[in-house]
Design a protein around this motif. Structure first.
Motif, short mmCIF file in Angstrom:
data_model
loop_
_atom_site.label_atom_id
_atom_site.label_comp_id
_atom_site.label_asym_id
_atom_site.label_seq_id
_atom_site.Cartn_x
_atom_site.Cartn_y
_atom_site.Cartn_z
N HIS A 197 53.68 46.60 31.49
CA HIS A 197 54.92 47.22 31.96
C HIS A 197 55.11 46.94 33.45
O HIS A 197 54.26 47.24 34.27
N THR A 198 56.28 46.36 33.79
CA THR A 198 56.56 45.89 35.15
C THR A 198 57.99 46.28 35.51
O THR A 198 58.91 46.12 34.70
N TRP A 199 58.19 46.75 36.74
CA TRP A 199 59.54 47.15 37.15
C TRP A 199 59.68 47.02 38.66
O TRP A 199 58.70 46.82 39.38
N LEU A 200 60.91 47.11 39.14
CA LEU A 200 61.21 47.11 40.57
C LEU A 200 61.44 48.54 41.04
O LEU A 200 62.04 49.35 40.34
N GLY B 6 58.77 49.03 51.18
CA GLY B 6 60.07 48.60 50.71
C GLY B 6 60.07 48.24 49.22
O GLY B 6 59.10 48.47 48.50
N ILE B 7 61.18 47.63 48.80
CA ILE B 7 61.33 47.28 47.39
C ILE B 7 60.25 46.29 46.98
O ILE B 7 59.85 45.42 47.75
N GLY B 8 59.77 46.44 45.78
CA GLY B 8 58.73 45.53 45.30
C GLY B 8 58.53 45.63 43.81
O GLY B 8 59.14 46.46 43.13
N MET B 9 57.67 44.75 43.30
CA MET B 9 57.28 44.77 41.90
C MET B 9 56.15 45.77 41.72
O MET B 9 55.20 45.79 42.50
N VAL B 10 56.25 46.61 40.70
CA VAL B 10 55.19 47.55 40.35
C VAL B 10 54.82 47.30 38.89
O VAL B 10 55.69 47.12 38.04
N GLN B 11 53.51 47.28 38.63
CA GLN B 11 53.01 46.98 37.29
C GLN B 11 51.85 47.92 36.97
O GLN B 11 51.02 48.21 37.83
N ALA C 13 59.04 38.91 43.22
CA ALA C 13 58.99 40.19 42.51
C ALA C 13 60.01 40.21 41.37
O ALA C 13 59.72 40.72 40.27
N HIS C 14 61.18 39.66 41.60
CA HIS C 14 62.20 39.62 40.56
C HIS C 14 61.74 38.76 39.39
O HIS C 14 62.02 39.08 38.22
#
Length: 255
Positions: free
Chosen positions: A75-78, A84-89, A55-56
């Motif tokens: 557009h991509t962010w954490l 839990g934490i993850g990549m969102v696009q 994800a990072h």
């Protein structure tokens, strides 16, 4: 009336799962915004990439795209999500009438396209892997060289209705060792154009400033050093490089 959406803090509601996918991949919404969500907890360990940071790398790819100024990566962010934490696009609706990468009968590469390799299809018929010869794909190919993209499949190129092309699925990027595997080999040996050289120079300069600081929270120091070296090599010899090393030059499957 449109409500302002906070992409970091507003609820992320899952609406489906993308199957098949190597890692857990979901579609959802943040308010009115359609997104893809890949939780770190759903990442499958890979022998050649450290566990738990794909994800990072996806977010690092977006930072690289923004510095290049070519809008290669959506557009991509954490952020936190249901798992839990993850990549969102941001989700992108493709034009189903377009293909930027294709298979055709061997020897039948049309005008405006680049030949990559020949092979056999499932019925043992000779075919050729080709991609369009467009500024958008050239820039994506340069992006992949800089990012050391190990997984540029044809399905990772999204053709948009306005002829723009987005690249997605950048978890296998930025390795410190050479890993470039791509279907975009059609410009092998060609000189980079001035705007492409300018983009590489923007990245190299920004690595000493804001981009370097951003990537410091996403990649290892060795990976950032390797990224810097790739930029330096391209600036010294501004050409699309040839495959090298023992790794396959094209990902499998290519789509």
């Amino acid at each position: 009336m449109t409500t302002r959406v906070d992409l970091i803090d507003d609820d992320l509601e899952l609406t489906g799962r993308i199957m098949p996918a190597s890692n857990a991949t979901f579609v959802g919404r943040i308010g009115e915004v359609a997104v893809v969500y890949k939780p770190v907890a759903g990442e499958r360990p890979l022998w050649d990439f450290p566990d738990g940071n794909l994800a990072h790398r996806e977010v690092a790819a977006y930072a690289l795209s923004e510095t290049l100024g070519w809008n290669v990566v959506p557009h991509t962010w954490l952020r936190e999500g249901p798992m839990g934490i993850g990549m969102v696009q941001r989700w992108q609706e493709i034009d189903p009438e377009q293909d930027a990468v294709d298979l055709v009968a061997a020897g039948a590469t049309p005008d405006g396209w680049r030949h990559v390799l020949d092979g056999l299809d499932g019925q043992d018929r000779p075919v050729a892997l080709i991609h369009e010869d467009s500024p958008e794909l050239r820039r994506m190919a340069v992006f992949d060289i800089i990012a050391n993209n190990a997984d540029r499949k044809g399905g990772h190129v999204l053709p948009m209705t306005d002829r723009h092309r987005y690249g997605i699925d950048h978890g296998l990027t930025f390795h410190a060792e050479h890993k470039l595997r791509t279907v975009l080999w059609g410009w092998l040996g060609n000189d980079l154009q001035d705007d492409e050289i300018d983009g590489v120079q923007r990245v190299r300069t920004a690595l000493e400033a804001d981009l370097g600081a951003t990537l410091g929270g996403l990649l290892t120091g060795r990976e950032i050093e390797a990224l810097t070296s790739r930029c330096d090599r391209l600036l010294r010899k501004p050409q699309f490089p040839a495959p090298h090393g023992e790794m396959p030059a094209v990902p499998w499957p290519p789509f």
